[in-house]
Design a protein around this motif. Structure first.
Motif, PDB file in Angstrom:
ATOM      1  N   GLY A   1       0.820  -1.199   0.000  1.00 24.12           N
ATOM      2  CA  GLY A   1       0.000   0.000   0.000  1.00 24.12           C
ATOM      3  C   GLY A   1       0.858   1.254   0.000  1.00 24.12           C
ATOM      4  N   VAL A   2       0.469   2.215  -0.813  1.00 21.80           N
ATOM      5  CA  VAL A   2       1.200   3.484  -0.929  1.00 21.80           C
ATOM      6  C   VAL A   2       0.190   4.621  -0.977  1.00 21.80           C
ATOM      7  CG1 VAL A   2       3.139   2.402  -2.141  1.00 21.80           C
ATOM      8  CG2 VAL A   2       1.233   3.346  -3.458  1.00 21.80           C
ATOM      9  N   ALA A   3       0.702   5.834  -1.179  1.00 28.66           N
ATOM     10  CA  ALA A   3      -0.160   7.003  -1.324  1.00 28.66           C
ATOM     11  C   ALA A   3      -0.745   7.039  -2.732  1.00 28.66           C
ATOM     12  CB  ALA A   3       0.635   8.278  -1.045  1.00 28.66           C
ATOM     13  N   PHE A   4      -1.855   7.759  -2.869  1.00 24.28           N
ATOM     14  CA  PHE A   4      -2.467   7.918  -4.181  1.00 24.28           C
ATOM     15  C   PHE A   4      -1.485   8.625  -5.110  1.00 24.28           C
ATOM     16  CE2 PHE A   4      -5.659   9.547  -7.229  1.00 24.28           C
ATOM     17  CZ  PHE A   4      -6.323   8.352  -7.473  1.00 24.28           C
ATOM     18  N   PRO A   5      -1.430   8.247  -6.392  1.00 20.86           N
ATOM     19  CA  PRO A   5      -0.419   8.798  -7.297  1.00 20.86           C
ATOM     20  C   PRO A   5      -0.363  10.317  -7.364  1.00 20.86           C
ATOM     21  CG  PRO A   5      -1.538   6.945  -8.318  1.00 20.86           C
ATOM     22  CD  PRO A   5      -2.260   7.218  -7.031  1.00 20.86           C
ATOM     23  N   THR A   6      -1.498  10.999  -7.143  1.00 25.87           N
ATOM     24  CA  THR A   6      -1.492  12.462  -7.243  1.00 25.87           C
ATOM     25  C   THR A   6      -1.188  13.158  -5.920  1.00 25.87           C
ATOM     26  OG1 THR A   6      -3.883  12.514  -6.848  1.00 25.87           O
ATOM     27  CG2 THR A   6      -3.139  12.408  -9.142  1.00 25.87           C
ATOM     28  N   THR A   7      -1.009  12.367  -4.847  1.00 22.91           N
ATOM     29  CA  THR A   7      -0.762  12.948  -3.534  1.00 22.91           C
ATOM     30  C   THR A   7       0.694  13.378  -3.406  1.00 22.91           C
ATOM     31  OG1 THR A   7      -2.439  11.498  -2.582  1.00 22.91           O
ATOM     32  CG2 THR A   7      -0.909  12.559  -1.049  1.00 22.91           C
TER      33      THR A   7
ATOM     34  N   ALA B   1      13.426  -6.180  -6.301  1.00 24.51           N
ATOM     35  CA  ALA B   1      14.648  -6.839  -6.765  1.00 24.51           C
ATOM     36  C   ALA B   1      14.555  -8.359  -6.716  1.00 24.51           C
ATOM     37  CB  ALA B   1      15.843  -6.368  -5.935  1.00 24.51           C
ATOM     38  N   GLN B   2      13.628  -8.917  -5.939  1.00 20.74           N
ATOM     39  CA  GLN B   2      13.505 -10.375  -5.884  1.00 20.74           C
ATOM     40  C   GLN B   2      12.972 -10.938  -7.199  1.00 20.74           C
ATOM     41  OE1 GLN B   2      15.070 -11.409  -3.102  1.00 20.74           O
ATOM     42  NE2 GLN B   2      15.142  -9.187  -2.814  1.00 20.74           N
ATOM     43  N   LYS B   3      12.269 -10.136  -7.983  1.00 16.85           N
ATOM     44  CA  LYS B   3      11.832 -10.400  -9.356  1.00 16.85           C
ATOM     45  C   LYS B   3      10.725 -11.435  -9.510  1.00 16.85           C
ATOM     46  CE  LYS B   3      14.521 -10.096 -12.888  1.00 16.85           C
ATOM     47  NZ  LYS B   3      14.235  -8.735 -13.360  1.00 16.85           N
ATOM     48  N   VAL B   4      10.669 -12.444  -8.658  1.00 19.79           N
ATOM     49  CA  VAL B   4       9.801 -13.589  -8.920  1.00 19.79           C
ATOM     50  C   VAL B   4       8.353 -13.363  -8.488  1.00 19.79           C
ATOM     51  CG1 VAL B   4      11.720 -15.214  -8.834  1.00 19.79           C
ATOM     52  CG2 VAL B   4      10.454 -14.706  -6.743  1.00 19.79           C
ATOM     53  N   GLN B   5       8.072 -12.281  -7.756  1.00 22.64           N
ATOM     54  CA  GLN B   5       6.701 -11.972  -7.322  1.00 22.64           C
ATOM     55  C   GLN B   5       6.446 -10.482  -7.576  1.00 22.64           C
ATOM     56  OE1 GLN B   5       7.291 -13.537  -3.218  1.00 22.64           O
ATOM     57  NE2 GLN B   5       5.585 -14.921  -3.632  1.00 22.64           N
ATOM     58  N   GLU B   6       6.495 -10.096  -8.806  1.00 18.54           N
ATOM     59  CA  GLU B   6       6.451  -8.690  -9.218  1.00 18.54           C
ATOM     60  C   GLU B   6       5.410  -7.878  -8.437  1.00 18.54           C
ATOM     61  OE1 GLU B   6       5.553  -6.095 -13.274  1.00 18.54           O
ATOM     62  OE2 GLU B   6       5.811  -8.269 -13.384  1.00 18.54           O
ATOM     63  N   PRO B   7       5.857  -6.877  -7.653  1.00 21.29           N
ATOM     64  CA  PRO B   7       4.938  -6.156  -6.767  1.00 21.29           C
ATOM     65  C   PRO B   7       3.909  -5.295  -7.498  1.00 21.29           C
ATOM     66  CG  PRO B   7       7.214  -5.941  -6.019  1.00 21.29           C
ATOM     67  CD  PRO B   7       7.259  -6.515  -7.406  1.00 21.29           C
ATOM     68  N   ILE B   8       2.783  -5.140  -6.823  1.00 21.70           N
ATOM     69  CA  ILE B   8       1.709  -4.245  -7.270  1.00 21.70           C
ATOM     70  C   ILE B   8       1.501  -3.199  -6.184  1.00 21.70           C
ATOM     71  CG2 ILE B   8      -0.735  -4.081  -7.875  1.00 21.70           C
ATOM     72  CD1 ILE B   8      -0.589  -7.107  -8.569  1.00 21.70           C
ATOM     73  N   ALA B   9       1.427  -1.943  -6.572  1.00 22.61           N
ATOM     74  CA  ALA B   9       1.175  -0.870  -5.612  1.00 22.61           C
ATOM     75  C   ALA B   9      -0.323  -0.580  -5.557  1.00 22.61           C
ATOM     76  CB  ALA B   9       1.944   0.387  -6.007  1.00 22.61           C
ATOM     77  N   LEU B  10      -0.892  -0.664  -4.362  1.00 23.03           N
ATOM     78  CA  LEU B  10      -2.284  -0.311  -4.122  1.00 23.03           C
ATOM     79  C   LEU B  10      -2.347   0.999  -3.349  1.00 23.03           C
ATOM     80  CD1 LEU B  10      -3.651  -3.822  -3.077  1.00 23.03           C
ATOM     81  CD2 LEU B  10      -3.787  -2.737  -5.330  1.00 23.03           C
ATOM     82  N   TYR B  11      -3.522   1.614  -3.344  1.00 21.06           N
ATOM     83  CA  TYR B  11      -3.726   2.878  -2.648  1.00 21.06           C
ATOM     84  C   TYR B  11      -4.286   2.588  -1.257  1.00 21.06           C
ATOM     85  CZ  TYR B  11      -6.047   7.361  -1.598  1.00 21.06           C
ATOM     86  OH  TYR B  11      -6.485   8.522  -1.005  1.00 21.06           O
ATOM     87  N   SER B  12      -3.466   2.784  -0.217  1.00 24.05           N
ATOM     88  CA  SER B  12      -3.918   2.507   1.148  1.00 24.05           C
ATOM     89  C   SER B  12      -3.793   3.700   2.086  1.00 24.05           C
ATOM     90  CB  SER B  12      -3.120   1.334   1.741  1.00 24.05           C
ATOM     91  OG  SER B  12      -1.768   1.699   1.937  1.00 24.05           O
ATOM     92  N   ASP B  13      -3.236   4.798   1.611  1.00 30.71           N
ATOM     93  CA  ASP B  13      -3.015   5.952   2.480  1.00 30.71           C
ATOM     94  C   ASP B  13      -4.327   6.606   2.928  1.00 30.71           C
ATOM     95  OD1 ASP B  13      -1.378   7.803   3.845  1.00 30.71           O
ATOM     96  OD2 ASP B  13      -1.495   9.225   2.184  1.00 30.71           O
ATOM     97  N   TRP B  14      -5.450   6.236   2.304  1.00 35.64           N
ATOM     98  CA  TRP B  14      -6.748   6.773   2.719  1.00 35.64           C
ATOM     99  C   TRP B  14      -7.189   6.222   4.076  1.00 35.64           C
ATOM    100  CZ3 TRP B  14     -10.645   3.103   3.253  1.00 35.64           C
ATOM    101  CH2 TRP B  14     -10.423   1.871   2.636  1.00 35.64           C
ATOM    102  N   LEU B  15      -6.571   5.121   4.486  1.00 33.20           N
ATOM    103  CA  LEU B  15      -6.880   4.527   5.784  1.00 33.20           C
ATOM    104  C   LEU B  15      -6.085   5.207   6.885  1.00 33.20           C
ATOM    105  CD1 LEU B  15      -6.741   0.917   4.436  1.00 33.20           C
ATOM    106  CD2 LEU B  15      -8.715   1.787   5.725  1.00 33.20           C
ATOM    107  N   GLU B  16      -6.651   5.253   8.077  1.00 29.22           N
ATOM    108  CA  GLU B  16      -5.938   5.877   9.197  1.00 29.22           C
ATOM    109  C   GLU B  16      -4.654   5.121   9.504  1.00 29.22           C
ATOM    110  OE1 GLU B  16      -6.724   6.985  13.892  1.00 29.22           O
ATOM    111  OE2 GLU B  16      -8.424   6.790  12.529  1.00 29.22           O
ATOM    112  N   VAL B  17      -4.740   3.803   9.602  1.00 35.85           N
ATOM    113  CA  VAL B  17      -3.536   3.003   9.802  1.00 35.85           C
ATOM    114  C   VAL B  17      -2.798   2.833   8.484  1.00 35.85           C
ATOM    115  CG1 VAL B  17      -2.647   0.746  10.497  1.00 35.85           C
ATOM    116  CG2 VAL B  17      -4.469   1.840  11.830  1.00 35.85           C
ATOM    117  N   GLY B  18      -3.534   2.586   7.409  1.00 31.62           N
ATOM    118  CA  GLY B  18      -2.914   2.594   6.089  1.00 31.62           C
ATOM    119  C   GLY B  18      -2.442   1.254   5.571  1.00 31.62           C
ATOM    120  N   HIS B  19      -3.075   0.160   5.991  1.00 30.22           N
ATOM    121  CA  HIS B  19      -2.601  -1.159   5.593  1.00 30.22           C
ATOM    122  C   HIS B  19      -3.571  -1.842   4.633  1.00 30.22           C
ATOM    123  CE1 HIS B  19      -0.057  -1.562   9.541  1.00 30.22           C
ATOM    124  NE2 HIS B  19       0.284  -0.536   8.789  1.00 30.22           N
ATOM    125  N   VAL B  20      -3.010  -2.544   3.640  1.00 26.46           N
ATOM    126  CA  VAL B  20      -3.857  -3.205   2.650  1.00 26.46           C
ATOM    127  C   VAL B  20      -4.709  -4.312   3.271  1.00 26.46           C
ATOM    128  CG1 VAL B  20      -2.351  -2.655   0.696  1.00 26.46           C
ATOM    129  CG2 VAL B  20      -1.968  -4.769   1.985  1.00 26.46           C
TER     130      VAL B  20
END
Length: 694
Positions: A462-468, A484-503
């Motif tokens: 989870g990260v901030a919204f792209p325009t934030t 860098a581990q390559k084998v589980q290519e990460p996806i960024a989700l928008y979680s900063d809208w949450l108070e704690v901020g976790h996916v």
């Protein structure tokens, strides 16, 4: 009251060249030279360069153990069967190639001579060569079957896929001494035989005379950049069985001397003579990262002496290539091995329910008591379990988050041990905030997206919204490591809208018997309001949420709260944004997603951060077919919680069993739930990471 949220304090294909097949050599007229020749190579002699100036013809003579050929624009005929060549015309283009097919039994065993003539009968010079032939091979497990085969043609290259090749190296990140807390790769000694299985074996095979001619020697060497990532030990014999036991450890350390590290980029290895092989052990000391692609090459050279005061010259080099094994996360669909949870002064009932669920599921439970957790109950936030794998060995590795609260010593002091590794990443130039906790780090089950398969799933952060411009993000050093581990290519989700901020506050995965083998569960305020509207329509508007608690509220009161409804419209928009990303990046259809009836509230004092209004049922513990779900304390209809009834109707058709766990006071009111307060170590994937098509 201790709160969960951390506040701010103010296709790759890699190839290296293989053996040096030809070596240019210069004969000296009227001298006898002695050299070492490596079987499988050729000596290339430009005869015109070493011939006397008046030479017009040459002849060749050698012992039967030596082969030669002559080219002068075109091959020269050899009428005498290879041991003798009668005088031939010498031109500026005449090149002599010398080779041998087998190793020598003694030094200077083979002879070779070239005579030069002014005319066919006028001898004006004679160059004599004494040859000692040796076989040299630096070998690794290039075909990935757990056995170090001899001279694999692919030992110096890497190729992904089931038909690929290339040797694999583990990071030696466990600790063979459970009572001596030190990651093994931080120690430049081999203290126990068991430590060797965490390393990759490399074998130096040689054949030849008992000793090499004076001044010749074998040397291992690596580049300065690779020396930061690898260390090499060699064997030097074992203690005699008659050695007293109290001397064994002292002698043992001498049995595996260090050859290469970042201070020693080159090191001599002994030539054992005869038909012999020497085991070497290669130790990985760091994982792939932003500044390290995971590839390490190691070289073995035969050095030839020069005149006094001059360094030796490498006359033959063999190369091997390793790829460091990545750290791999495990999704909810893999079989659990061990469940971890904290014991605190106020979570007795929660802990009792977890114990019952884990026992009935048939798994191991480990409880971290207060003397270790120091009141920090958020086991999910502190660590993430994964593993590393090679053809010869694998073991679990815990990734320690940089949050450094009460549980900060648990992964190192308790988990690190024999065959249980440890790794961490800590930001130097960034604040550590709530998004750096590992409730904000999840991984999907295996998926196929637009024809591309991810058999180990994809990491979700989870990260901030792209325009934030001023939002919170997971620390770059952690994101770089995961990428860098390559084998589980990460996806960024928008979680900063949450108070704690976790996916893990709005999504999880559960196993399923059909479709893709799982379902994605998403929190859905729309589904929540739909359920409560249905209750109103059926005459249950007076049914109460949180019955008997100070937060008690009726369905009618909840539905009439326009402020709460507006907050949940905002939350639904945030979740829908993530839904679209997940569908695209994981190749999901709407039928692969189940919406759970969960409402949120938004706190203006926390920057409009959202938190679950009632216990967040998506934040569950998944143990095979058994789900440990936060008890939602929904409206009672016919003496049954309507929210629990709805959850059962959604989960039970998938063969899943719902167990509702009361975490209201001990977790929910502190901004977390069952998943936040627990963690699961799972079995590795059956699919081996090196078989990925990248």
């Amino acid at each position: 009251m201790e709160q969960r949220k951390t506040r701010k304090p103010g296709s790759q294909h890699r190839t290296f060249p293989t053996n040096m097949y030809q070596r240019t050599y210069r004969l000296e007229v009227n001298k006898v030279l002695s050299i070492v020749y490596v079987v499988g190579t050729e000596l290339k002699v430009h005869l015109h360069r070493c011939a006397p100036s008046q030479s017009k013809f040459f002849s060749v003579k050698c012992t039967p153990t030596v082969q030669f050929r002559v080219e002068a624009g075109a091959p020269v005929n050899d009428p005498d069967g290879g041991s003798f060549l009668s005088p031939q015309v010498l031109t500026k283009n005449t090149v002599l190639f010398i080779s041998m097919k087998a190793a020598s039994d003694v030094v200077n065993e083979s002879k070779f001579s070239v005579k030069f003539y002014g005319d066919k009968s006028e001898l004006i010079g004679n160059a004599v060569l004494h040859l000692t032939a040796v076989e040299i091979s630096l070998d690794v497990d290039a075909d990935r079957d757990g056995i170090v085969e001899k001279n694999n043609p692919n030992k110096a290259s890497w190729k992904w896929g089931p038909k690929g090749h290339g040797a694999i190296l583990l990071v030696n990140c466990d600790s063979e001494y459970s009572f001596l807390k030190e990651v093994d790769c931080e120690n430049e000694e081999v203290n126990k035989v068991s430590d060797l299985k965490d390393m990759s074996k490399m074998i130096l095979r040689t054949r030849g005379p008992a000793v090499l001619p004076e001044g010749y020697k074998l040397s291992l060497h690596i580049s300065k950049s690779h020396a930061e990532s690898v260390r090499v030990f060699r064997t030097s014999g074992n203690p005699q069985s008659s050695t007293p036991k109290y001397l064994l450890l002292k002698l043992f350390l001498k049995d595996y001397p260090l050859v290469l590290n970042k201070e020693h980029l080159a090191g001599e290895v002994p030539y054992l003579g005869g038909d012999s092989q020497q085991e070497l052990f290669v130790e990985g000391i760091r994982f792939p990262d932003k500044d390290f692609d995971g590839f390490v090459n190691i070289n073995l050279s035969l050095l030839e002496p020069n005149g006094q005061g001059f360094p030796e010259t490498p006359i033959y080099t063999d190369k091997v290539l390793f790829r460091v094994a990545p750290w791999i996360m495990t999704p909810n669909t893999l079989k659990p091995v061990e469940v971890f949870v904290c014991s605190t002064s106020d979570n007795y009932e929660f802990l009792k329910a977890i114990k019952s669920l884990v026992k009935s599921s048939g798994y191991k439970l480990t409880i971290c008591h207060e003397y270790m957790n120091r009141g920090d109950r958020w086991m999910q936030d502190e660590i993430e379990f994964g593993y590393i794998d090679s053809p010869h060995h694998n073991f679990p590795v815990v990734l320690d988050s940089p949050r450094d609260r009460g549980l900060k010593d648990f992964p190192y002091n308790v988990l690190l041990g024999p065959d249980f590794g440890y790794v961490t990443r800590y930001p130097v130039d960034e604040w550590v905030d709530s998004l750096d906790s590992f409730g904000n780090l999840e991984v999907s089950p295996p998926v196929t997206v637009n024809g591309k398969t991810y058999p180990l799933g994809r990491i979700l952060i989870g990260v901030a919204f792209p325009t934030t411009t001023n939002g919170r993000n997971m620390a770059k050093v952690i994101q770089d490591f995961l990428q860098a581990q390559k084998v589980q290519e990460p996806i960024a989700l928008y979680s900063d809208w949450l108070e704690v901020g976790h996916v893990d506050e709005f999504m999880t995965f559960v196993p399923a018997p059909d479709r893709k083998g799982f379902r994605l569960l998403l929190a859905s305020p729309d589904s929540g309001y739909k359920l409560f509207k249905s209750l109103q329509d059926k005459g249950h508007g007076n049914a109460k949420l949180f019955e008997g608690k100070e937060e008690e509220i009726s369905v009618d009161q909840l539905m009439s709260d326009e402020g709460l409804r507006a907050e949940n419209v905002y939350v639904q928009n945030c979740i829908d944004w993530n839904r679209d990303v997940l569908k695209k990046e994981l190749g999901l259809d709407d039928e692969d997603i189940i919406d759970l009836p969960i409402l949120f509230k938004v706190d203006p004092e926390e920057g409009n951060g959202a938190a679950a209004y009632y216990p967040d049922m998506v934040n569950m513990l998944v143990l095979g077919q058994n789900l440990g779900i936060p008890k939602p304390f929904g409206p009672q209809v016919n003496s049954t919680c309507a929210l629990e009834t709805e959850m059962r109707s959604l989960m039970e058709p998938l063969g899943l069993k719902c167990t509702f766990i009361d975490d209201f006071a001990s977790y929910h009111k502190r901004q977390g739930e069952v998943h936040c307060g627990s963690n699961v170590r799972r079995e590795p994937f059956e699919h081996r990471w090196w078989n990925l098509e990248l």
